[in-house]
Design a protein around this motif. Structure first.
Motif, PDB file in Angstrom:
ATOM      1  N   SER A  71      -9.160   3.767  -4.818  1.00 16.47           N
ATOM      2  CA  SER A  71      -8.316   3.359  -3.685  1.00 16.47           C
ATOM      3  C   SER A  71      -8.882   3.888  -2.374  1.00 16.47           C
ATOM      4  CB  SER A  71      -6.886   3.871  -3.873  1.00 16.47           C
ATOM      5  OG  SER A  71      -6.252   3.225  -4.959  1.00 16.47           O
ATOM      6  N   GLN A  76      -8.433  -2.211  -4.517  1.00 16.16           N
ATOM      7  CA  GLN A  76      -7.043  -2.361  -4.967  1.00 16.16           C
ATOM      8  C   GLN A  76      -7.043  -1.932  -6.430  1.00 16.16           C
ATOM      9  OE1 GLN A  76      -5.405  -6.232  -4.172  1.00 16.16           O
ATOM     10  NE2 GLN A  76      -3.639  -5.907  -5.525  1.00 16.16           N
ATOM     11  N   THR A  78      -5.788  -0.236 -10.148  1.00 14.90           N
ATOM     12  CA  THR A  78      -4.727  -0.103 -11.149  1.00 14.90           C
ATOM     13  C   THR A  78      -5.246   0.769 -12.279  1.00 14.90           C
ATOM     14  OG1 THR A  78      -3.818  -2.297 -10.645  1.00 14.90           O
ATOM     15  CG2 THR A  78      -3.231  -1.331 -12.776  1.00 14.90           C
ATOM     16  N   LYS A  91       1.431   8.942 -10.490  1.00 14.03           N
ATOM     17  CA  LYS A  91       2.283   8.283  -9.495  1.00 14.03           C
ATOM     18  C   LYS A  91       2.732   9.270  -8.423  1.00 14.03           C
ATOM     19  CE  LYS A  91       4.082   4.598 -12.503  1.00 14.03           C
ATOM     20  NZ  LYS A  91       5.277   4.077 -13.234  1.00 14.03           N
ATOM     21  N   ALA A  94      -0.263   9.823  -6.102  1.00  8.63           N
ATOM     22  CA  ALA A  94      -0.515   8.642  -5.269  1.00  8.63           C
ATOM     23  C   ALA A  94       0.491   8.562  -4.120  1.00  8.63           C
ATOM     24  CB  ALA A  94      -0.469   7.377  -6.117  1.00  8.63           C
ATOM     25  N   GLU A  95       1.741   8.885  -4.425  1.00  9.71           N
ATOM     26  CA  GLU A  95       2.770   8.872  -3.382  1.00  9.71           C
ATOM     27  C   GLU A  95       2.503   9.990  -2.371  1.00  9.71           C
ATOM     28  OE1 GLU A  95       7.651   9.071  -2.922  1.00  9.71           O
ATOM     29  OE2 GLU A  95       6.732   8.996  -4.915  1.00  9.71           O
ATOM     30  N   ASN A  98      -0.170   8.953  -0.159  1.00 13.04           N
ATOM     31  CA  ASN A  98       0.107   7.677   0.511  1.00 13.04           C
ATOM     32  C   ASN A  98      -0.945   6.621   0.150  1.00 13.04           C
ATOM     33  OD1 ASN A  98       1.725   6.029   2.144  1.00 13.04           O
ATOM     34  ND2 ASN A  98       0.481   6.430   3.962  1.00 13.04           N
ATOM     35  N   LEU A  99      -1.271   6.569  -1.121  1.00 10.58           N
ATOM     36  CA  LEU A  99      -2.241   5.588  -1.618  1.00 10.58           C
ATOM     37  C   LEU A  99      -1.511   4.460  -2.336  1.00 10.58           C
ATOM     38  CD1 LEU A  99      -4.966   7.982  -3.117  1.00 10.58           C
ATOM     39  CD2 LEU A  99      -5.162   6.616  -1.026  1.00 10.58           C
ATOM     40  N   ASP A 100      -1.987   3.246  -2.130  1.00 13.89           N
ATOM     41  CA  ASP A 100      -1.387   2.072  -2.777  1.00 13.89           C
ATOM     42  C   ASP A 100      -2.071   1.837  -4.126  1.00 13.89           C
ATOM     43  OD1 ASP A 100       0.112  -0.167  -3.250  1.00 13.89           O
ATOM     44  OD2 ASP A 100      -1.184  -1.493  -2.058  1.00 13.89           O
ATOM     45  N   THR A 101      -1.948   2.828  -5.007  1.00 10.94           N
ATOM     46  CA  THR A 101      -2.559   2.753  -6.334  1.00 10.94           C
ATOM     47  C   THR A 101      -1.464   2.472  -7.354  1.00 10.94           C
ATOM     48  OG1 THR A 101      -4.036   4.530  -5.588  1.00 10.94           O
ATOM     49  CG2 THR A 101      -4.159   3.914  -7.912  1.00 10.94           C
ATOM     50  N   THR A 102      -1.723   1.520  -8.248  1.00  9.81           N
ATOM     51  CA  THR A 102      -0.745   1.143  -9.272  1.00  9.81           C
ATOM     52  C   THR A 102      -1.073   1.854 -10.577  1.00  9.81           C
ATOM     53  OG1 THR A 102      -0.473  -1.033  -8.268  1.00  9.81           O
ATOM     54  CG2 THR A 102       0.236  -0.802 -10.557  1.00  9.81           C
TER      55      THR A 102
END
Length: 266
Positions: A71, A76, A78, A91, A94-95, A98-102
């Protein structure tokens, strides 16, 4: 013969138990990661190339350091892992960053039931496929998720390494995938002194099985490289001969310790 539920239940418990020990370990150096350090090695970075704007699926991602590194590289990303504890911590991180990782918690073989996307890159690395009994099913999952002309990148410990006992004194296991390997141990590769007792069920996969499973499922092999060192100091009886390059002391450069594959969905 160990049935499927036995190995999944046993290994999931082990990886749940290991997660917080690993996060706190010097081996994973999570604080440096949180401060921005990349967790990827030159072996896989050379094959991955520029990830900016690409969709990448990371199979068996543990608590997600490499996935989040993707990321940070503009992908993008996952990540998939069997351990609900590891995915929960991933999770959280990642929060925090502030990463947009699924992140998705499921068995690799079940991933197509949980993820609908297709990807430019599928990635797996270091100590992953030994937890899977059937590489044909594994390669089918990879092929399923790759877009046409998508790339599969893999770096892992060489099956020759898994033939030896823990101190590399004798050939203890078969090179070939003839039966499940059931082991109990104290500690973990990331902290050998940890007060942790685990049971694992794993399989050795020869190079021929790995490559043929990919070929059979519609992937063309672009490159296959072998390395006479490990980028991780996770084995016994090692010496660091260059920064972050480790070999077994009494073997030197005589055995392969890591291999890397790049393949394309045909």
């Amino acid at each position: 013969m160990t049935n499927e539920l036995d190995y999944i239940h046993t290994n999931k418990k082990t990886w749940n138990d290991k997660t917080d020990v690993h996060i706190a370990s010097d081996f994973y150096d999570n604080q440096s990661f949180l401060e921005g350090k990349s967790t990827l090695n030159s072996i896989e970075l050379q094959l991955l190339g520029d990830l900016e704007g690409k969709k990448i699926l990371h199979l068996q991602c543990h608590f997600g350091q490499d996935t989040m590194t993707f990321s940070r590289m503009g992908a993008q990303a996952t990540g998939v892992d069997l351990s609900d504890k590891a995915i929960g911590r991933a999770k959280e991180f990642a929060e925090q960053l502030n990463l947009d990782t699924t992140f998705v918690c499921c068995d690799v073989y079940e991933a197509p039931k949980h993820i609908t996307d297709k990807f430019d890159v599928v990635f797996t690395s270091y100590g992953t496929i030994g937890w899977l009994p059937d590489l044909d099913k594994w390669a089918k999952v990879i092929s399923h998720f790759l877009k046409p002309n998508g790339t599969f990148i893999m770096a892992d410990f060489h099956p020759v390494v898994w033939m030896y006992d823990n101190d590399f004194k004798e050939v203890f296991y078969s090179y070939f995938n003839i039966e499940p390997i059931i082991e109990e141990e104290s500690g973990t590769y990331a902290n050998k002194e940890a007060t942790l007792h685990t049971k694992t069920i794993s399989w050795n996969h020869p190079v021929s099985e790995i490559l043929n499973s990919l070929i059979k499922n519609g992937l063309g092999i672009n490159s296959f490289n072998e390395y006479d060192y490990s980028p991780y100091n996770c084995f016994n009886e090692t010496e660091e001969f260059e920064p972050n390059k480790f070999r077994i002391k009494h073997f030197g450069n005589k055995i392969p310790m890591v291999y890397a594959i790049k393949a394309t969905k045909l």
